[in-house]
Design a protein around this motif. Structure first.
Motif, PDB file in Angstrom:
ATOM      1  N   SER A 132      -7.619   1.347   2.919  1.00 38.86           N
ATOM      2  CA  SER A 132      -7.320   2.578   3.463  1.00 38.86           C
ATOM      3  C   SER A 132      -6.316   3.340   2.720  1.00 38.86           C
ATOM      4  O   SER A 132      -6.528   4.686   2.700  1.00 38.86           O
ATOM      5  N   ALA A 133      -5.317   3.037   2.166  1.00 38.55           N
ATOM      6  CA  ALA A 133      -4.418   3.889   1.511  1.00 38.55           C
ATOM      7  C   ALA A 133      -5.134   4.297   0.063  1.00 38.55           C
ATOM      8  O   ALA A 133      -4.882   5.495  -0.241  1.00 38.55           O
ATOM      9  N   ARG A 134      -6.043   3.566  -0.312  1.00 38.48           N
ATOM     10  CA  ARG A 134      -6.884   4.164  -1.563  1.00 38.48           C
ATOM     11  C   ARG A 134      -7.865   5.213  -1.094  1.00 38.48           C
ATOM     12  O   ARG A 134      -8.279   6.163  -1.823  1.00 38.48           O
ATOM     13  N   GLY A 135      -8.495   5.041  -0.036  1.00 39.56           N
ATOM     14  CA  GLY A 135      -9.403   6.229   0.359  1.00 39.56           C
ATOM     15  C   GLY A 135      -8.522   7.500   0.877  1.00 39.56           C
ATOM     16  O   GLY A 135      -8.782   8.528   0.328  1.00 39.56           O
ATOM     17  N   ARG A 136      -7.309   7.397   1.295  1.00 39.52           N
ATOM     18  CA  ARG A 136      -6.448   8.464   1.577  1.00 39.52           C
ATOM     19  C   ARG A 136      -6.057   9.007   0.169  1.00 39.52           C
ATOM     20  O   ARG A 136      -5.967  10.347   0.132  1.00 39.52           O
ATOM     21  N   ALA A 137      -5.596   8.231  -0.687  1.00 35.96           N
ATOM     22  CA  ALA A 137      -5.086   8.785  -1.896  1.00 35.96           C
ATOM     23  C   ALA A 137      -6.415   9.464  -2.781  1.00 35.96           C
ATOM     24  O   ALA A 137      -6.042  10.479  -3.515  1.00 35.96           O
ATOM     25  N   ILE A 140     -16.683  10.806  -9.743  1.00 36.57           N
ATOM     26  CA  ILE A 140     -16.128  10.674  -8.390  1.00 36.57           C
ATOM     27  C   ILE A 140     -16.760   9.970  -7.622  1.00 36.57           C
ATOM     28  O   ILE A 140     -16.411   9.287  -6.463  1.00 36.57           O
ATOM     29  N   ASP A 141     -18.172  10.436  -7.243  1.00 36.96           N
ATOM     30  CA  ASP A 141     -19.141   9.685  -6.374  1.00 36.96           C
ATOM     31  C   ASP A 141     -19.183   8.358  -6.825  1.00 36.96           C
ATOM     32  O   ASP A 141     -19.170   7.217  -5.805  1.00 36.96           O
ATOM     33  N   GLU A 142     -19.267   7.829  -7.809  1.00 36.97           N
ATOM     34  CA  GLU A 142     -19.100   6.447  -8.438  1.00 36.97           C
ATOM     35  C   GLU A 142     -17.939   5.484  -7.859  1.00 36.97           C
ATOM     36  O   GLU A 142     -17.886   4.386  -7.275  1.00 36.97           O
ATOM     37  N   SER A 143     -16.714   6.221  -7.896  1.00 34.49           N
ATOM     38  CA  SER A 143     -15.454   5.647  -7.471  1.00 34.49           C
ATOM     39  C   SER A 143     -15.365   5.486  -5.897  1.00 34.49           C
ATOM     40  O   SER A 143     -14.972   4.240  -5.408  1.00 34.49           O
ATOM     41  N   HIS A 144     -16.055   6.422  -5.389  1.00 35.74           N
ATOM     42  CA  HIS A 144     -16.381   6.267  -3.787  1.00 35.74           C
ATOM     43  C   HIS A 144     -17.000   5.393  -3.487  1.00 35.74           C
ATOM     44  O   HIS A 144     -17.204   4.410  -2.443  1.00 35.74           O
ATOM     45  N   ALA A 145     -18.351   5.240  -4.220  1.00 32.58           N
ATOM     46  CA  ALA A 145     -19.179   3.977  -3.871  1.00 32.58           C
ATOM     47  C   ALA A 145     -18.598   2.801  -4.184  1.00 32.58           C
ATOM     48  O   ALA A 145     -18.962   1.694  -3.348  1.00 32.58           O
ATOM     49  N   GLN A 146     -17.597   2.542  -5.098  1.00 37.35           N
ATOM     50  CA  GLN A 146     -17.151   1.490  -5.369  1.00 37.35           C
ATOM     51  C   GLN A 146     -16.057   0.894  -4.274  1.00 37.35           C
ATOM     52  O   GLN A 146     -15.872  -0.145  -3.987  1.00 37.35           O
ATOM     53  N   LEU A 147     -15.472   2.017  -3.848  1.00 38.45           N
ATOM     54  CA  LEU A 147     -14.527   1.853  -2.536  1.00 38.45           C
ATOM     55  C   LEU A 147     -15.432   1.259  -1.488  1.00 38.45           C
ATOM     56  O   LEU A 147     -14.937   0.130  -0.698  1.00 38.45           O
ATOM     57  N   GLY A 171      -6.347  13.247  -3.964  1.00 47.69           N
ATOM     58  CA  GLY A 171      -6.460  13.656  -5.367  1.00 47.69           C
ATOM     59  C   GLY A 171      -7.751  14.567  -5.334  1.00 47.69           C
ATOM     60  O   GLY A 171      -7.724  15.655  -6.227  1.00 47.69           O
ATOM     61  N   ALA A 172      -8.739  14.437  -4.431  1.00 47.52           N
ATOM     62  CA  ALA A 172      -9.879  15.501  -4.455  1.00 47.52           C
ATOM     63  C   ALA A 172      -9.548  16.775  -4.161  1.00 47.52           C
ATOM     64  O   ALA A 172      -9.993  17.769  -4.834  1.00 47.52           O
ATOM     65  N   ALA A 173      -8.547  16.954  -3.118  1.00 51.69           N
ATOM     66  CA  ALA A 173      -7.928  18.143  -2.684  1.00 51.69           C
ATOM     67  C   ALA A 173      -7.379  18.915  -3.755  1.00 51.69           C
ATOM     68  O   ALA A 173      -7.478  20.120  -4.042  1.00 51.69           O
ATOM     69  N   ALA A 174      -6.453  18.262  -4.707  1.00 47.81           N
ATOM     70  CA  ALA A 174      -5.619  18.680  -5.864  1.00 47.81           C
ATOM     71  C   ALA A 174      -6.676  19.318  -6.841  1.00 47.81           C
ATOM     72  O   ALA A 174      -6.529  20.273  -7.632  1.00 47.81           O
ATOM     73  N   LEU A 175      -7.819  18.300  -7.137  1.00 46.79           N
ATOM     74  CA  LEU A 175      -8.820  18.745  -8.072  1.00 46.79           C
ATOM     75  C   LEU A 175      -9.435  20.042  -7.676  1.00 46.79           C
ATOM     76  O   LEU A 175      -9.879  20.761  -8.543  1.00 46.79           O
ATOM     77  N   ASP A 176      -9.823  20.136  -6.503  1.00 47.99           N
ATOM     78  CA  ASP A 176     -10.667  21.067  -6.055  1.00 47.99           C
ATOM     79  C   ASP A 176      -9.599  22.594  -6.153  1.00 47.99           C
ATOM     80  O   ASP A 176     -10.450  23.568  -6.627  1.00 47.99           O
ATOM     81  N   LEU A 201      -4.719  12.465  -8.688  1.00 46.68           N
ATOM     82  CA  LEU A 201      -6.138  11.508  -8.836  1.00 46.68           C
ATOM     83  C   LEU A 201      -5.438  10.021  -9.031  1.00 46.68           C
ATOM     84  O   LEU A 201      -6.373   9.278  -8.659  1.00 46.68           O
ATOM     85  N   VAL A 202      -4.770   9.948  -9.927  1.00 45.85           N
ATOM     86  CA  VAL A 202      -4.316   8.615 -10.550  1.00 45.85           C
ATOM     87  C   VAL A 202      -4.279   7.470  -9.148  1.00 45.85           C
ATOM     88  O   VAL A 202      -4.587   6.269  -9.344  1.00 45.85           O
ATOM     89  N   PRO A 203      -3.544   7.617  -8.278  1.00 51.21           N
ATOM     90  CA  PRO A 203      -3.094   6.736  -7.329  1.00 51.21           C
ATOM     91  C   PRO A 203      -4.497   6.263  -6.666  1.00 51.21           C
ATOM     92  O   PRO A 203      -4.600   5.027  -6.346  1.00 51.21           O
ATOM     93  N   GLY A 204      -5.643   6.931  -6.461  1.00 56.45           N
ATOM     94  CA  GLY A 204      -6.852   6.645  -5.935  1.00 56.45           C
ATOM     95  C   GLY A 204      -7.616   6.504  -6.827  1.00 56.45           C
ATOM     96  O   GLY A 204      -8.576   5.538  -6.430  1.00 56.45           O
ATOM     97  N   TYR A 205      -7.929   6.777  -7.962  1.00 53.75           N
ATOM     98  CA  TYR A 205      -8.958   6.619  -8.765  1.00 53.75           C
ATOM     99  C   TYR A 205      -8.435   5.586 -10.049  1.00 53.75           C
ATOM    100  O   TYR A 205      -9.404   5.175 -10.921  1.00 53.75           O
ATOM    101  N   GLY A 206      -7.449   5.478 -10.490  1.00 59.48           N
ATOM    102  CA  GLY A 206      -6.749   4.734 -11.409  1.00 59.48           C
ATOM    103  C   GLY A 206      -6.604   5.626 -12.670  1.00 59.48           C
ATOM    104  O   GLY A 206      -7.414   6.779 -12.567  1.00 59.48           O
ATOM    105  N   HIS A 207      -5.818   5.326 -13.334  1.00 62.29           N
ATOM    106  CA  HIS A 207      -5.335   6.220 -14.705  1.00 62.29           C
ATOM    107  C   HIS A 207      -6.533   6.724 -15.594  1.00 62.29           C
ATOM    108  O   HIS A 207      -6.771   7.652 -15.551  1.00 62.29           O
ATOM    109  N   GLN A 208      -7.442   5.468 -15.918  1.00 61.10           N
ATOM    110  CA  GLN A 208      -8.551   5.889 -16.832  1.00 61.10           C
ATOM    111  C   GLN A 208      -9.605   6.566 -16.333  1.00 61.10           C
ATOM    112  O   GLN A 208     -10.190   7.559 -16.674  1.00 61.10           O
ATOM    113  N   MET A 209     -10.010   6.413 -15.030  1.00 62.56           N
ATOM    114  CA  MET A 209     -11.037   7.101 -14.224  1.00 62.56           C
ATOM    115  C   MET A 209     -10.467   8.505 -14.117  1.00 62.56           C
ATOM    116  O   MET A 209     -11.314   9.659 -14.197  1.00 62.56           O
TER     117      MET A 209
END
Length: 244
Positions: A215-220, A91-98, A224-229, A63-71
């Protein structure tokens, strides 16, 4: 995660640490912070982990590369206290920010296509109204002024800062570029280029880099979401756990 770790029912902190090149202290810190579910203890007080903690660690690090350590930490903490809805909201808020950042990038590109002031920017304005329009503090505008990014004139009678339409344009562009993650010292030569009306060619590489980073952030985020699932699928059902 290696098959060796998956097949073992009891794991040591060092087993999780080696999998990711971490220290055992980092593993203990993640547990203490609620990023990993609580470990069991041996009769002698030693921590014993299971593949569940291993999956949690893998999810967090993904999750860290896409969402950041704190999130990423907040997401894991919510899940481990059985507040999955809270985690999904984060997670929704992070995607909204992207998505918002993508809109910001398009706004920057639009601003660069036409460097003249916007039609609604008529006349002069002062630091307070301009700060409110941009959603920043007046102190931020003054900081940009000290860096040479905006150059308001002073009213000779009141000594108030007066921003012309061109100053507002510069402030808008600085604000948008700052949201894109660029430092003041990186923005300064770009603003100078805009002022000199020498063209926007020096900005083209920045725009390409910004697109690539989004784009890299979106892929990350997808990774992260796949590993979380996977981690969510391996967690015991909280209702059943309470019943037990």
């Amino acid at each position: 995660m290696s098959k060796n770790l998956q097949n073992r029912r009891q794991l040591r902190p060092v087993d999780l640490a080696r999998e990711h090149g971490l220290s055992t202290q980092a593993i203990r810190n993640y547990e203490a912070a609620g990023i990993l579910p609580d470990a069991e203890r041996t009769p002698h007080g030693y921590r014993t982990y299971t593949p569940l903690q291993a999956h949690a660690l893998r999810a967090f690090l993904a999750l860290v590369p896409g969402y950041g350590h704190q999130m990423a930490a907040s997401i894991m903490q919510a899940i481990n206290r059985d507040a999955t809805e809270d985690a999904l909201t984060l997670i929704d808020e992070s995607h909204a920010q992207l998505l918002d950042d993508r809109h910001t990038l398009r706004a920057v590109e639009a601003a660069l296509r036409d460097l003249s002031p916007e039609p609604q920017e008529r006349g002069d304005t002062f630091v307070g109204p301009l700060a409110r329009r941009l959603g920043i503090r007046p102190a931020t505008l003054r900081k940009w002024e000290r860096a040479g990014l905006v150059q308001p004139r002073r009213d000779p009678q009141t000594d108030y800062r007066v921003y012309s339409a061109a100053d507002v344009r510069d402030a808008r562009l600085v604000h948008q570029l700052r949201r894109g993650g660029y430092l003041l010292e990186q923005i300064a030569p770009l603003i100078a280029q805009v002022r000199s009306a020498g063209g926007v060619a020096p900005l083209e590489s920045m725009m390409r880099d910004w697109h690539a980073r989004l784009s890299a952030r979106g892929r990350a985020m997808l990774t992260g979401a796949a590993a979380l699932d996977i981690y969510l699928g391996r967690r015991p059902d909280p209702v059943r756990r309470q019943a037990d």
